[in-house]
Design an enzyme around this catalytic site. Structure first.
Site, PDB file in Angstrom:
ATOM      1  N   ASP A  70       0.917  -1.152   0.120  1.00 12.98           N
ATOM      2  CA  ASP A  70       0.078  -0.076  -0.365  1.00 12.98           C
ATOM      3  C   ASP A  70       1.360   1.512   0.423  1.00 12.98           C
ATOM      4  O   ASP A  70       2.128   1.055   0.394  1.00 12.98           O
ATOM      5  CB  ASP A  70      -0.858   0.276   1.381  1.00 12.98           C
ATOM      6  CG  ASP A  70       0.118  -0.012   2.375  1.00 12.98           C
ATOM      7  OD1 ASP A  70       0.861  -0.243   2.739  1.00 12.98           O
ATOM      8  OD2 ASP A  70      -0.553  -0.327   3.361  1.00 12.98           O
TER       9      ASP A  70
ATOM     10  N   ASP B  86       2.347   4.081   2.117  1.00 10.23           N
ATOM     11  CA  ASP B  86       2.971   5.187   3.203  1.00 10.23           C
ATOM     12  C   ASP B  86       1.376   6.183   3.464  1.00 10.23           C
ATOM     13  O   ASP B  86       1.139   6.711   2.993  1.00 10.23           O
ATOM     14  CB  ASP B  86       3.935   5.160   3.655  1.00 10.23           C
ATOM     15  CG  ASP B  86       4.445   5.312   5.007  1.00 10.23           C
ATOM     16  OD1 ASP B  86       3.665   3.945   5.585  1.00 10.23           O
ATOM     17  OD2 ASP B  86       5.297   5.586   5.214  1.00 10.23           O
TER      18      ASP B  86
END
Ligand SMILES: [Zn+2]
Length: 297
Positions: free
Chosen positions: A210, A212
């Site tokens: 993903d 940050d």
């Protein structure tokens, strides 16, 4: 035993299924630094002796600060590993590094502070080179294999290794971006340092799952949907990483014996006077240093 012994340190979701398909045997190892994260699965694949180790242990019970990094690397070394490919989940600090891609990292900024990061903390001193923390030769093997798998494989990336287990604050995330870093993770150090001290080639395939927290989530996305998205990215990246590693094993098997500077990393690094090193230090570190400090040479 083949001329190649390849250690594969799997992060979340990598390795187990692969090792089982190859009919692996479980090897329990003890080391002067305690037990590794779990049993090592040993299998011969495409003419290569492979050693699979799950970094977080069975059931993912070891957090990044408590992973027995020294025992893991020592155990692989004592079973003959000469090269190690590691995988690990990360967060992306760059728009262009999409979740689900793979990154063959080339640099690290080490922010960890609760882990013993050397084998040489008592009884003997060694200062290994670390300007290039990953083996350039093994990175090249990974990148060549990366051209044959589905999905995007990035050549190079700077990995910030944080202590965790909490994720970054937004200010930290923005700071890491301002440093020029591309990925944030919690496990590559001290693993890469210890592999260098153990004179093994070491390279990392990072799996960004993903973005940050520097990047705001899309408005209206609830937490459940976010988690499902992360898990889906993880599965996609894990599938690509597994395909990549399978291909690399084939390539390593076909390539024959390799020579690499990593295998002589201690040659100029041991600063202690051999005559004054105590027998107990020699016994503890013998697997690593006997070719330099052993008796009779
Ligand atoms: Zn190397």
């Amino acid at each position: 035993m083949s001329e190649h012994v390849l250690g594969i340190i799997g992060g979340t979701g990598i390795g187990e299924g692969f090792a089982q398909r190859a009919g692996a045997e479980r090897v329990e190892v003890d080391t002067p630094f305690g037990k590794p994260s779990g049993a090592i699965l040993r299998a011969r694949v495409e003419g290569v002796d492979c050693l699979f180790l799950s970094r977080h242990g069975e059931g993912h019970l070891l957090n990044p600060s408590t992973v027995p990094y020294r025992a893991n690397i020592y155990a692989l070394k004592s079973l003959g590993a000469t090269q190690v490919i590691a995988t690990g989940a990360t967060g992306s600090l760059r728009e262009e590094v999409s979740p689900g891609d793979l990154v063959v990292c080339d640099q690290v900024i080490d922010k960890t502070h609760q882990r013993v990061s050397t084998f040489f903390d008592e009884g003997m001193v060694a200062h290994v080179e670390l300007s290039e923390p990953f083996c350039g030769r093994l990175r090249g093997v990974l990148l060549a294999a990366g051209k044959t798998v589905d999905g995007r494989v990035h050549d190079g990336g700077t990995y910030v290794c944080m202590e965790g287990p909490q994720f970054s604050t937004r200010a930290e995330s923005l700071l890491h971006r301002s440093w020029g870093a591309d990925l944030i993770g919690m496990t590559v150090m001290p693993e890469a340092k210890l592999a260098r001290e153990a004179e093994m080639c070491y390279a990392l395939v990072a799996l960004p799952t993903d973005y940050d927290c520097w990047r705001p989530h899309d408005a209206g996305t609830d937490r459940g949907a976010l988690l499902r998205e992360i898990m889906s990215n993880m599965r996609r990246a894990s599938g690509a990483a597994t395909a990549l590693i399978e291909r690399v094993i084939r390539d390593i098997g076909a390539a024959g014996a390799v020579q690499c500077d990593c295998h002589d990393a201690l040659e100029l690094a041991l600063w202690s006077n051999k005559d004054l090193v105590k027998p107990e230090a020699m016994e503890k570190l013998g697997v690593l240093v006997s070719r330099y400090l052993g008796n009779g040479d």
